[in-house]
Design a protein around this motif. Sequence first.
Motif, mmCIF file in Angstrom:
data_model
loop_
_atom_site.group_PDB
_atom_site.id
_atom_site.type_symbol
_atom_site.label_atom_id
_atom_site.label_comp_id
_atom_site.label_asym_id
_atom_site.label_seq_id
_atom_site.Cartn_x
_atom_site.Cartn_y
_atom_site.Cartn_z
ATOM 1 N N LEU A 16 0.854 -0.938 0.021
ATOM 2 C CA LEU A 16 -0.013 0.133 -0.027
ATOM 3 C C LEU A 16 0.798 1.128 -0.040
ATOM 4 O O LEU A 16 1.724 1.336 0.844
ATOM 5 N N GLY A 17 0.657 2.118 -0.940
ATOM 6 C CA GLY A 17 1.627 3.309 -1.002
ATOM 7 C C GLY A 17 1.550 4.059 0.307
ATOM 8 O O GLY A 17 0.496 4.515 0.799
ATOM 9 N N ILE A 18 2.812 4.457 0.700
ATOM 10 C CA ILE A 18 3.028 5.329 1.812
ATOM 11 C C ILE A 18 2.246 6.585 1.624
ATOM 12 O O ILE A 18 2.128 7.138 2.651
ATOM 13 N N GLY A 19 2.019 6.952 0.418
ATOM 14 C CA GLY A 19 1.229 8.342 0.373
ATOM 15 C C GLY A 19 0.140 8.262 1.041
ATOM 16 O O GLY A 19 -0.320 9.527 1.476
ATOM 17 N N TYR A 20 -0.692 7.247 1.184
ATOM 18 C CA TYR A 20 -1.919 7.415 2.253
ATOM 19 C C TYR A 20 -1.779 8.022 3.379
ATOM 20 O O TYR A 20 -2.609 8.318 4.203
ATOM 21 N N PHE A 21 -0.489 7.837 3.986
ATOM 22 C CA PHE A 21 -0.128 8.674 5.205
ATOM 23 C C PHE A 21 0.920 9.385 5.397
ATOM 24 O O PHE A 21 1.199 9.890 6.326
ATOM 25 N N LEU A 22 1.328 10.191 4.178
ATOM 26 C CA LEU A 22 2.186 11.248 4.210
ATOM 27 C C LEU A 22 1.501 12.560 3.923
ATOM 28 O O LEU A 22 0.908 12.539 2.867
ATOM 29 N N PRO A 23 1.514 13.403 4.520
ATOM 30 C CA PRO A 23 0.738 14.668 4.501
ATOM 31 C C PRO A 23 0.828 15.477 3.131
ATOM 32 O O PRO A 23 -0.078 16.227 2.679
ATOM 33 N N ASP A 24 2.110 15.302 2.424
ATOM 34 C CA ASP A 24 2.353 15.945 1.311
ATOM 35 C C ASP A 24 1.728 15.237 0.094
ATOM 36 O O ASP A 24 2.034 15.919 -1.054
ATOM 37 N N ALA A 25 1.579 13.880 0.314
ATOM 38 C CA ALA A 25 1.030 13.272 -1.063
ATOM 39 C C ALA A 25 -0.395 13.375 -1.375
ATOM 40 O O ALA A 25 -1.200 13.614 -0.565
ATOM 41 N N PRO A 26 -0.629 13.353 -2.658
ATOM 42 C CA PRO A 26 -1.935 13.648 -3.078
ATOM 43 C C PRO A 26 -3.152 12.772 -2.646
ATOM 44 O O PRO A 26 -4.267 12.974 -2.426
ATOM 45 N N GLU A 27 -2.505 11.386 -2.300
ATOM 46 C CA GLU A 27 -3.344 10.380 -1.772
ATOM 47 C C GLU A 27 -3.591 10.453 -0.358
ATOM 48 O O GLU A 27 -4.033 9.323 0.365
ATOM 49 N N PHE A 28 -3.151 11.355 0.496
ATOM 50 C CA PHE A 28 -2.883 11.481 1.962
ATOM 51 C C PHE A 28 -4.546 11.325 2.492
ATOM 52 O O PHE A 28 -5.485 12.278 2.004
ATOM 53 N N GLU A 29 -4.557 10.418 3.329
ATOM 54 C CA GLU A 29 -5.845 10.187 3.993
ATOM 55 C C GLU A 29 -7.172 9.862 3.015
ATOM 56 O O GLU A 29 -8.309 10.255 3.472
ATOM 57 N N CYS A 30 -6.637 9.264 1.993
ATOM 58 C CA CYS A 30 -7.828 8.659 1.098
ATOM 59 C C CYS A 30 -8.365 7.484 1.297
ATOM 60 O O CYS A 30 -8.330 6.557 0.505
ATOM 61 N N TYR A 31 -8.714 7.376 2.726
ATOM 62 C CA TYR A 31 -9.248 6.083 3.064
ATOM 63 C C TYR A 31 -10.259 6.139 4.328
ATOM 64 O O TYR A 31 -10.227 7.484 4.704
ATOM 65 N N GLU A 32 -11.041 5.465 4.507
ATOM 66 C CA GLU A 32 -11.844 5.549 5.669
ATOM 67 C C GLU A 32 -11.611 4.321 6.392
ATOM 68 O O GLU A 32 -11.711 3.271 5.724
ATOM 69 N N GLU A 33 -11.723 4.543 7.634
ATOM 70 C CA GLU A 33 -11.426 3.263 8.462
ATOM 71 C C GLU A 33 -12.869 2.660 8.812
ATOM 72 O O GLU A 33 -13.943 3.409 8.997
ATOM 73 N N ILE A 34 -13.134 1.480 8.603
ATOM 74 C CA ILE A 34 -14.498 0.722 8.853
ATOM 75 C C ILE A 34 -14.109 -0.515 9.962
ATOM 76 O O ILE A 34 -13.123 -0.998 10.082
ATOM 77 N N THR A 35 -15.403 -0.992 10.207
ATOM 78 C CA THR A 35 -15.175 -2.169 11.047
ATOM 79 C C THR A 35 -14.985 -3.378 10.215
ATOM 80 O O THR A 35 -15.276 -3.549 9.007
ATOM 81 N N GLU A 36 -14.891 -4.462 10.741
ATOM 82 C CA GLU A 36 -14.652 -5.706 10.098
ATOM 83 C C GLU A 36 -15.801 -6.167 9.501
ATOM 84 O O GLU A 36 -15.956 -6.625 8.603
ATOM 85 N N GLU A 37 -16.924 -6.089 10.295
ATOM 86 C CA GLU A 37 -18.242 -6.363 9.757
ATOM 87 C C GLU A 37 -18.554 -5.684 8.545
ATOM 88 O O GLU A 37 -19.008 -6.120 7.659
#
Length: 71
Positions: free
Chosen positions: A40-61
Motif C-alpha cells: 500500500l503506497g505510503i502516500g496514504y499516510f504522508l501529508p504532502d502526498a496527493p492520496e493522503f488520508e484517502c481512506y476511511e477506517e471501517i469495522t470488520e463487519e
Amino acid sequence: MSNNTRYLVLTDYDNRGTVIKQEGRKFYEYKDGEWVRRGLGIGYFLPDAPEFECYEEITEEEALKKIEEMK
C-alpha cells in the motif's frame, strides 16, 4: 479482531472502494476468497502526498459486507 488489525476502504480515484486489512505494518487485499498480502503506497499516510488520508477506517463487519457486495 486484535488491537493492531484495522480495516480500510480506499477513497482515492484509482482505488476507490478497495477494502484493505492492516495488521501492524502489513496490508492485505481480499482476492479469490482469501486475504493476500499487498503493498500500500505510503502516500496514504504522508501529508504532502496527493492520496493522503484517502481512506476511511471501517469495522470488520463493514469490510466483510463490502467484500460480499463486490462478488
